[in-house]
Write a protein that holds these residues in place. Structure first.
Motif, mmCIF file in Angstrom:
data_model
loop_
_atom_site.group_PDB
_atom_site.id
_atom_site.type_symbol
_atom_site.label_atom_id
_atom_site.label_comp_id
_atom_site.label_asym_id
_atom_site.label_seq_id
_atom_site.Cartn_x
_atom_site.Cartn_y
_atom_site.Cartn_z
ATOM 1 N N ILE A 70 0.826 -1.209 0.000
ATOM 2 C CA ILE A 70 0.000 0.000 0.000
ATOM 3 C C ILE A 70 0.857 1.254 0.000
ATOM 4 O O ILE A 70 0.596 2.203 -0.741
ATOM 5 C CB ILE A 70 -0.956 0.000 1.208
ATOM 6 N N ARG A 71 1.905 1.269 0.804
ATOM 7 C CA ARG A 71 2.735 2.470 0.899
ATOM 8 C C ARG A 71 3.665 2.644 -0.295
ATOM 9 O O ARG A 71 4.234 3.716 -0.485
ATOM 10 C CB ARG A 71 3.556 2.438 2.198
ATOM 11 N N GLY A 72 3.771 1.609 -1.109
ATOM 12 C CA GLY A 72 4.661 1.688 -2.259
ATOM 13 C C GLY A 72 3.980 2.016 -3.573
ATOM 14 O O GLY A 72 4.651 2.190 -4.601
ATOM 15 N N VAL A 73 2.638 2.099 -3.570
ATOM 16 C CA VAL A 73 1.882 2.366 -4.802
ATOM 17 C C VAL A 73 1.115 3.677 -4.629
ATOM 18 O O VAL A 73 0.530 3.914 -3.565
ATOM 19 C CB VAL A 73 0.891 1.206 -5.098
ATOM 20 N N PRO A 74 1.103 4.557 -5.639
ATOM 21 C CA PRO A 74 0.373 5.833 -5.520
ATOM 22 C C PRO A 74 -1.101 5.646 -5.189
ATOM 23 O O PRO A 74 -1.733 4.679 -5.629
ATOM 24 C CB PRO A 74 0.553 6.458 -6.914
ATOM 25 N N ASP A 75 -1.643 6.580 -4.413
ATOM 26 C CA ASP A 75 -3.033 6.487 -3.969
ATOM 27 C C ASP A 75 -4.005 6.440 -5.148
ATOM 28 O O ASP A 75 -4.999 5.710 -5.112
ATOM 29 C CB ASP A 75 -3.383 7.675 -3.072
ATOM 30 N N LEU A 76 -3.750 7.229 -6.176
ATOM 31 C CA LEU A 76 -4.656 7.274 -7.322
ATOM 32 C C LEU A 76 -4.721 5.925 -8.019
ATOM 33 O O LEU A 76 -5.806 5.446 -8.384
ATOM 34 C CB LEU A 76 -4.212 8.355 -8.307
ATOM 35 N N VAL A 77 -3.575 5.289 -8.198
ATOM 36 C CA VAL A 77 -3.539 3.964 -8.838
ATOM 37 C C VAL A 77 -4.281 2.953 -7.972
ATOM 38 O O VAL A 77 -5.074 2.143 -8.477
ATOM 39 C CB VAL A 77 -2.082 3.515 -9.067
ATOM 40 N N LEU A 78 -4.033 2.990 -6.667
ATOM 41 C CA LEU A 78 -4.715 2.067 -5.760
ATOM 42 C C LEU A 78 -6.218 2.284 -5.774
ATOM 43 O O LEU A 78 -6.995 1.324 -5.756
ATOM 44 C CB LEU A 78 -4.185 2.246 -4.336
ATOM 45 N N MET A 79 -6.626 3.542 -5.820
ATOM 46 C CA MET A 79 -8.057 3.840 -5.810
ATOM 47 C C MET A 79 -8.746 3.246 -7.036
ATOM 48 O O MET A 79 -9.820 2.632 -6.927
ATOM 49 C CB MET A 79 -8.274 5.349 -5.745
ATOM 50 N N LEU A 80 -8.149 3.413 -8.184
ATOM 51 C CA LEU A 80 -8.735 2.858 -9.403
ATOM 52 C C LEU A 80 -8.730 1.335 -9.378
ATOM 53 O O LEU A 80 -9.714 0.691 -9.764
ATOM 54 C CB LEU A 80 -7.970 3.378 -10.628
ATOM 55 N N LEU A 81 -7.620 0.759 -8.924
ATOM 56 C CA LEU A 81 -7.531 -0.703 -8.866
ATOM 57 C C LEU A 81 -8.565 -1.289 -7.911
ATOM 58 O O LEU A 81 -9.272 -2.248 -8.250
ATOM 59 C CB LEU A 81 -6.122 -1.117 -8.418
ATOM 60 N N ILE A 82 -8.658 -0.720 -6.719
ATOM 61 C CA ILE A 82 -9.589 -1.258 -5.719
ATOM 62 C C ILE A 82 -11.027 -1.033 -6.146
ATOM 63 O O ILE A 82 -11.875 -1.917 -6.018
ATOM 64 C CB ILE A 82 -9.320 -0.617 -4.344
ATOM 65 N N PHE A 83 -11.322 0.157 -6.684
ATOM 66 C CA PHE A 83 -12.693 0.464 -7.087
ATOM 67 C C PHE A 83 -13.182 -0.506 -8.151
ATOM 68 O O PHE A 83 -14.249 -1.122 -8.030
ATOM 69 C CB PHE A 83 -12.770 1.897 -7.609
ATOM 70 N N TYR A 84 -12.385 -0.684 -9.215
ATOM 71 C CA TYR A 84 -12.818 -1.562 -10.299
ATOM 72 C C TYR A 84 -12.707 -3.036 -9.913
ATOM 73 O O TYR A 84 -13.494 -3.867 -10.391
ATOM 74 C CB TYR A 84 -12.008 -1.268 -11.557
ATOM 75 N N SER A 85 -11.759 -3.370 -9.027
ATOM 76 C CA SER A 85 -11.648 -4.756 -8.572
ATOM 77 C C SER A 85 -12.864 -5.149 -7.735
ATOM 78 O O SER A 85 -13.405 -6.249 -7.886
ATOM 79 C CB SER A 85 -10.367 -4.946 -7.754
ATOM 80 N N LEU A 86 -13.290 -4.246 -6.846
ATOM 81 C CA LEU A 86 -14.465 -4.544 -6.025
ATOM 82 C C LEU A 86 -15.692 -4.809 -6.882
ATOM 83 O O LEU A 86 -16.445 -5.759 -6.651
ATOM 84 C CB LEU A 86 -14.748 -3.368 -5.076
ATOM 85 N N GLN A 87 -15.882 -3.948 -7.894
ATOM 86 C CA GLN A 87 -17.049 -4.125 -8.760
ATOM 87 C C GLN A 87 -16.949 -5.397 -9.582
ATOM 88 O O GLN A 87 -17.936 -6.115 -9.781
ATOM 89 C CB GLN A 87 -17.197 -2.913 -9.690
ATOM 90 N N THR A 88 -15.743 -5.723 -10.049
ATOM 91 C CA THR A 88 -15.543 -6.936 -10.835
ATOM 92 C C THR A 88 -15.804 -8.179 -9.997
ATOM 93 O O THR A 88 -16.495 -9.106 -10.424
ATOM 94 C CB THR A 88 -14.113 -6.975 -11.398
ATOM 95 N N TRP A 89 -15.235 -8.209 -8.783
ATOM 96 C CA TRP A 89 -15.443 -9.357 -7.905
ATOM 97 C C TRP A 89 -16.909 -9.522 -7.532
ATOM 98 O O TRP A 89 -17.423 -10.643 -7.492
ATOM 99 C CB TRP A 89 -14.602 -9.209 -6.636
#
Length: 242
Positions: A70-89
């Protein structure tokens, strides 16, 4: 309430060209998002700190991986990844279970995403604070027969908060500003409201300045609350030093 807030900022409803109520709604959305995300982050932080300090590798290693990634990846990238991953799952789950399609609303997604991201930062804050509590006091509480939960509640937590509050305040300020990133997933927060007002009136710079002033007002109020909390948790320490 709107008029009082605008007067504090030195603005009027007329100067906001009728977009005052929209900006106020966006402000309230930002505050709700920040507070609920803070709650999620604090809970994850306490769990993560306890896991990193555990003697069990099955708890310690996942917590270490969590904070490192988490601390090694930019917040914006994480936000997009988590948002679309949650919807996909969730979509895959509804398809597998033959349920009706469920769409995660932007607000819930924002709370979960920000809470998950900043839970890693709170993990390190709480871990350092727990390590700062004198071990002898924990051993004394054990000798008095206090259970594990009682030791944490009456001995560790009050002292831990005294050490953790500066870090909590810093994390809260950063997370509050990070709520602006949630506008990219469609949430009508303060930034989104300012952008919409600016595009409608062709005065984007003006409304972004208004949004910045509102953020400054919120952070100033937060600083006041944090200073009060620091004085409260430091009271026992000052008495002991006299």
């Amino acid at each position: 309430m709107l008029d009082d807030m605008l007067q504090y900022l030195g603005l009027s409803a007329l100067s906001l060209k009728g977009f005052g109520p929209i900006l106020l709604q966006g402000t309230w959305m930002t505050i709700k998002l920040g507070v609920l995300s803070l709650l999620v982050a604090v809970i994850l932080g306490l769990i993560g700190a306890s896991s990193k300090l555990s003697s069990l590798r099955v708890l310690r290693i996942p917590a270490q991986v969590y904070t490192t990634l988490i601390r090694g990846v930019p917040d914006l990238v994480l936000m997009l990844l988590i948002f679309y991953s949650l919807q996909t799952w969730l979509s895959n789950l509804t398809d597998a279970m033959d349920w009706d399609y469920i769409e995660i609303d932007p607000f819930s997604s924002g709370v979960i995403t920000l809470g998950f991201i900043y839970g890693a930062y709170f993990t390190e804050t709480f871990r350092g604070a727990i390590l700062s509590v004198p071990r002898g006091q924990v051993e004394a509480a054990t000798a008095y027969g206090l259970s594990r939960s009682q030791r944490f509640r009456f001995v560790v937590f009050p002292q831990m908060m005294r050490f953790a509050l500066p870090g909590i305040g810093n994390n809260w300020m950063v997370m509050l500003k990070a709520t602006a990133l949630v506008s990219i997933i469609g949430l009508a927060d303060l930034v989104k409201a300012a952008q919409d007002a600016g595009k409608s009136t062709y005065e984007l710079f003006y409304f972004l300045v208004v949004a910045a002033l509102i953020y400054l007002l919120i952070t100033s109020a937060s600083n006041f609350a944090l200073r009060w909390a620091e004085r409260r948790y430091a009271a026992g320490s000052r008495e002991a030093q006299r």
